[in-house]
Scaffold this motif. Sequence first.
Motif, PDB file in Angstrom:
ATOM      1  N   ASN A  30       0.847  -1.196   0.000  1.00 50.01           N
ATOM      2  CA  ASN A  30       0.000   0.000   0.000  1.00 50.01           C
ATOM      3  C   ASN A  30       0.884   1.249   0.000  1.00 50.01           C
ATOM      4  O   ASN A  30       1.586   1.509   0.967  1.00 50.01           O
ATOM      5  CB  ASN A  30      -0.897  -0.020   1.235  1.00 50.01           C
ATOM      6  CG  ASN A  30      -2.074   0.926   1.186  1.00 50.01           C
ATOM      7  OD1 ASN A  30      -2.861   0.955   2.121  1.00 50.01           O
ATOM      8  ND2 ASN A  30      -2.230   1.695   0.128  1.00 50.01           N
ATOM      9  N   TRP A  31       0.861   2.000  -1.091  1.00 45.40           N
ATOM     10  CA  TRP A  31       1.662   3.221  -1.188  1.00 45.40           C
ATOM     11  C   TRP A  31       1.017   4.417  -0.489  1.00 45.40           C
ATOM     12  O   TRP A  31       1.697   5.390  -0.173  1.00 45.40           O
ATOM     13  CB  TRP A  31       1.882   3.599  -2.652  1.00 45.40           C
ATOM     14  CG  TRP A  31       2.774   2.683  -3.409  1.00 45.40           C
ATOM     15  CD1 TRP A  31       2.393   1.682  -4.264  1.00 45.40           C
ATOM     16  CD2 TRP A  31       4.204   2.660  -3.394  1.00 45.40           C
ATOM     17  NE1 TRP A  31       3.490   1.042  -4.774  1.00 45.40           N
ATOM     18  CE2 TRP A  31       4.613   1.616  -4.265  1.00 45.40           C
ATOM     19  CE3 TRP A  31       5.169   3.409  -2.738  1.00 45.40           C
ATOM     20  CZ2 TRP A  31       5.964   1.323  -4.482  1.00 45.40           C
ATOM     21  CZ3 TRP A  31       6.499   3.118  -2.954  1.00 45.40           C
ATOM     22  CH2 TRP A  31       6.895   2.091  -3.818  1.00 45.40           C
ATOM     23  N   THR A  32      -0.284   4.401  -0.311  1.00 49.30           N
ATOM     24  CA  THR A  32      -0.980   5.583   0.195  1.00 49.30           C
ATOM     25  C   THR A  32      -1.293   5.448   1.680  1.00 49.30           C
ATOM     26  O   THR A  32      -1.112   4.393   2.289  1.00 49.30           O
ATOM     27  CB  THR A  32      -2.294   5.842  -0.571  1.00 49.30           C
ATOM     28  OG1 THR A  32      -3.330   4.995  -0.056  1.00 49.30           O
ATOM     29  CG2 THR A  32      -2.124   5.610  -2.063  1.00 49.30           C
ATOM     30  N   GLN A  33      -1.809   6.535   2.264  1.00 48.79           N
ATOM     31  CA  GLN A  33      -2.167   6.526   3.673  1.00 48.79           C
ATOM     32  C   GLN A  33      -3.577   6.002   3.913  1.00 48.79           C
ATOM     33  O   GLN A  33      -4.075   6.037   5.039  1.00 48.79           O
ATOM     34  CB  GLN A  33      -2.030   7.933   4.280  1.00 48.79           C
ATOM     35  CG  GLN A  33      -2.949   9.002   3.704  1.00 48.79           C
ATOM     36  CD  GLN A  33      -2.312   9.784   2.587  1.00 48.79           C
ATOM     37  OE1 GLN A  33      -1.798   9.192   1.649  1.00 48.79           O
ATOM     38  NE2 GLN A  33      -2.346  11.107   2.668  1.00 48.79           N
ATOM     39  N   TYR A  34      -4.208   5.495   2.869  1.00 47.91           N
ATOM     40  CA  TYR A  34      -5.577   5.000   2.960  1.00 47.91           C
ATOM     41  C   TYR A  34      -5.604   3.501   2.667  1.00 47.91           C
ATOM     42  O   TYR A  34      -4.936   3.028   1.747  1.00 47.91           O
ATOM     43  CB  TYR A  34      -6.477   5.743   1.975  1.00 47.91           C
ATOM     44  CG  TYR A  34      -6.391   7.240   2.134  1.00 47.91           C
ATOM     45  CD1 TYR A  34      -6.888   7.865   3.262  1.00 47.91           C
ATOM     46  CD2 TYR A  34      -5.775   8.024   1.157  1.00 47.91           C
ATOM     47  CE1 TYR A  34      -6.789   9.240   3.426  1.00 47.91           C
ATOM     48  CE2 TYR A  34      -5.675   9.402   1.304  1.00 47.91           C
ATOM     49  CZ  TYR A  34      -6.174  10.003   2.445  1.00 47.91           C
ATOM     50  OH  TYR A  34      -6.066  11.367   2.609  1.00 47.91           O
ATOM     51  N   PRO A  35      -6.375   2.718   3.428  1.00 41.91           N
ATOM     52  CA  PRO A  35      -6.404   1.271   3.213  1.00 41.91           C
ATOM     53  C   PRO A  35      -7.053   0.894   1.891  1.00 41.91           C
ATOM     54  O   PRO A  35      -7.982   1.559   1.427  1.00 41.91           O
ATOM     55  CB  PRO A  35      -7.220   0.758   4.403  1.00 41.91           C
ATOM     56  CG  PRO A  35      -8.072   1.911   4.823  1.00 41.91           C
ATOM     57  CD  PRO A  35      -7.254   3.137   4.545  1.00 41.91           C
ATOM     58  N   HIS A  37      -6.222   1.088  -1.239  1.00 40.07           N
ATOM     59  CA  HIS A  37      -6.303   2.224  -2.159  1.00 40.07           C
ATOM     60  C   HIS A  37      -4.970   2.387  -2.880  1.00 40.07           C
ATOM     61  O   HIS A  37      -3.908   2.265  -2.277  1.00 40.07           O
ATOM     62  CB  HIS A  37      -6.624   3.491  -1.361  1.00 40.07           C
ATOM     63  CG  HIS A  37      -6.590   4.745  -2.177  1.00 40.07           C
ATOM     64  ND1 HIS A  37      -7.519   5.012  -3.154  1.00 40.07           N
ATOM     65  CD2 HIS A  37      -5.749   5.811  -2.166  1.00 40.07           C
ATOM     66  CE1 HIS A  37      -7.259   6.181  -3.693  1.00 40.07           C
ATOM     67  NE2 HIS A  37      -6.186   6.686  -3.125  1.00 40.07           N
ATOM     68  N   GLY A  38      -5.041   2.633  -4.185  1.00 38.28           N
ATOM     69  CA  GLY A  38      -3.846   2.942  -4.949  1.00 38.28           C
ATOM     70  C   GLY A  38      -3.166   1.707  -5.523  1.00 38.28           C
ATOM     71  O   GLY A  38      -3.633   0.580  -5.363  1.00 38.28           O
ATOM     72  N   PRO A  39      -2.036   1.926  -6.216  1.00 38.31           N
ATOM     73  CA  PRO A  39      -1.317   0.820  -6.862  1.00 38.31           C
ATOM     74  C   PRO A  39      -0.613  -0.063  -5.835  1.00 38.31           C
ATOM     75  O   PRO A  39      -0.618   0.226  -4.631  1.00 38.31           O
ATOM     76  CB  PRO A  39      -0.314   1.534  -7.772  1.00 38.31           C
ATOM     77  CG  PRO A  39      -0.053   2.824  -7.072  1.00 38.31           C
ATOM     78  CD  PRO A  39      -1.367   3.209  -6.437  1.00 38.31           C
ATOM     79  N   GLY A  40       0.018  -1.131  -6.321  1.00 33.21           N
ATOM     80  CA  GLY A  40       0.702  -2.065  -5.433  1.00 33.21           C
ATOM     81  C   GLY A  40       2.162  -2.234  -5.795  1.00 33.21           C
ATOM     82  O   GLY A  40       2.803  -1.323  -6.337  1.00 33.21           O
ATOM     83  N   ALA A  41       2.683  -3.428  -5.565  1.00 34.15           N
ATOM     84  CA  ALA A  41       4.108  -3.689  -5.734  1.00 34.15           C
ATOM     85  C   ALA A  41       4.561  -3.627  -7.188  1.00 34.15           C
ATOM     86  O   ALA A  41       5.764  -3.541  -7.460  1.00 34.15           O
ATOM     87  CB  ALA A  41       4.453  -5.063  -5.150  1.00 34.15           C
ATOM     88  N   GLY A  56      13.244   2.926   5.789  1.00 32.50           N
ATOM     89  CA  GLY A  56      12.246   3.238   6.790  1.00 32.50           C
ATOM     90  C   GLY A  56      11.103   2.247   6.742  1.00 32.50           C
ATOM     91  O   GLY A  56       9.979   2.585   6.372  1.00 32.50           O
ATOM     92  N   CYS A  57      11.383   1.008   7.138  1.00 30.50           N
ATOM     93  CA  CYS A  57      10.402  -0.070   6.945  1.00 30.50           C
ATOM     94  C   CYS A  57       9.331  -0.112   8.018  1.00 30.50           C
ATOM     95  O   CYS A  57       8.325  -0.815   7.865  1.00 30.50           O
ATOM     96  CB  CYS A  57      11.105  -1.416   6.855  1.00 30.50           C
ATOM     97  SG  CYS A  57      11.972  -1.909   8.369  1.00 30.50           S
ATOM     98  N   GLY A  58       9.508   0.616   9.122  1.00 28.01           N
ATOM     99  CA  GLY A  58       8.499   0.609  10.166  1.00 28.01           C
ATOM    100  C   GLY A  58       8.215  -0.800  10.664  1.00 28.01           C
ATOM    101  O   GLY A  58       9.125  -1.587  10.920  1.00 28.01           O
ATOM    102  N   LYS A  59       6.938  -1.127  10.773  1.00 32.51           N
ATOM    103  CA  LYS A  59       6.533  -2.441  11.280  1.00 32.51           C
ATOM    104  C   LYS A  59       6.527  -3.524  10.194  1.00 32.51           C
ATOM    105  O   LYS A  59       6.141  -4.664  10.457  1.00 32.51           O
ATOM    106  CB  LYS A  59       5.172  -2.339  11.965  1.00 32.51           C
ATOM    107  CG  LYS A  59       5.217  -1.513  13.265  1.00 32.51           C
ATOM    108  CD  LYS A  59       3.878  -1.446  13.950  1.00 32.51           C
ATOM    109  CE  LYS A  59       4.005  -0.799  15.335  1.00 32.51           C
ATOM    110  NZ  LYS A  59       4.422   0.601  15.301  1.00 32.51           N
ATOM    111  N   GLY A  60       6.937  -3.177   8.980  1.00 32.65           N
ATOM    112  CA  GLY A  60       7.321  -4.190   8.005  1.00 32.65           C
ATOM    113  C   GLY A  60       6.248  -4.753   7.103  1.00 32.65           C
ATOM    114  O   GLY A  60       6.513  -5.716   6.378  1.00 32.65           O
ATOM    115  N   GLY A  61       5.061  -4.186   7.070  1.00 34.60           N
ATOM    116  CA  GLY A  61       3.991  -4.779   6.274  1.00 34.60           C
ATOM    117  C   GLY A  61       4.281  -4.839   4.787  1.00 34.60           C
ATOM    118  O   GLY A  61       4.080  -5.885   4.147  1.00 34.60           O
TER     119      GLY A  61
END
Length: 221
Positions: A30-35, A37-41, A56-61
């Motif tokens: 998920n590239w956007t801040q909305y679930p 929504h938007g393109p993928g890998a 900056g992988c954060g929690k890694g999803g």
Amino acid sequence: MANTAAWNAYAHQKAGRRPTNAAGAATWFNWTQYPDHGPGAEVLSLSATSVVLELGCGKGGNLAHLATLGHRAIGLDVSPPQLTAAAAQWGNLASMELRQAEAVAYLGETDEKFDAAFSVFGAAWFTDPEVLLPALHARLIPGGVFAFSQRPAIEGCYGCQASYINRCDDEDPLVVKRWDYEPEGWKALLARHGFTDITARVIAAPPGPRKVGTLLVQARA
């Protein structure tokens, strides 16, 4: 390590990813801040044997999704709580590697080459592009993809800006720097540092009140 305290505070505020998305999948990109929504890998143009780096992988999803697709997926983050959460959820994925490191320092120290690198509201937003872009270009294979997403710039507020990360009510917020440009500004920066095939666009937010879009930038080394 730069900004570690701020990103540790952010880690405790930010909820983990949902167990499944709207399609019922356990991992997704998920590239956007909305679930949902938007393109993928597909933005990263990966092949079956690609090695990909997240800044900056954060929690890694997002990183975990690439690992489940069979890619060697390496994630950097300065925050130990973020990496601990990522390892707790995704530590069973053999092709996913987590490293506590600042992006520019890691790029300067590693001798690895990457087929792609990406950042989703991550280190590419919070690192001086004049320093990050040449360091990253040197570690991508010829034709390798760099893509990142972040909030679009506020009109008239370009270059280095301040972001505030709240702590508890009786403590002042922590300050981190971010870099904001309009799409054409990002194109010029990337071109100056040797990137080609550059696109930069704002993905419109899903329908709803008071929602901003997501800036998505893609380029090749």
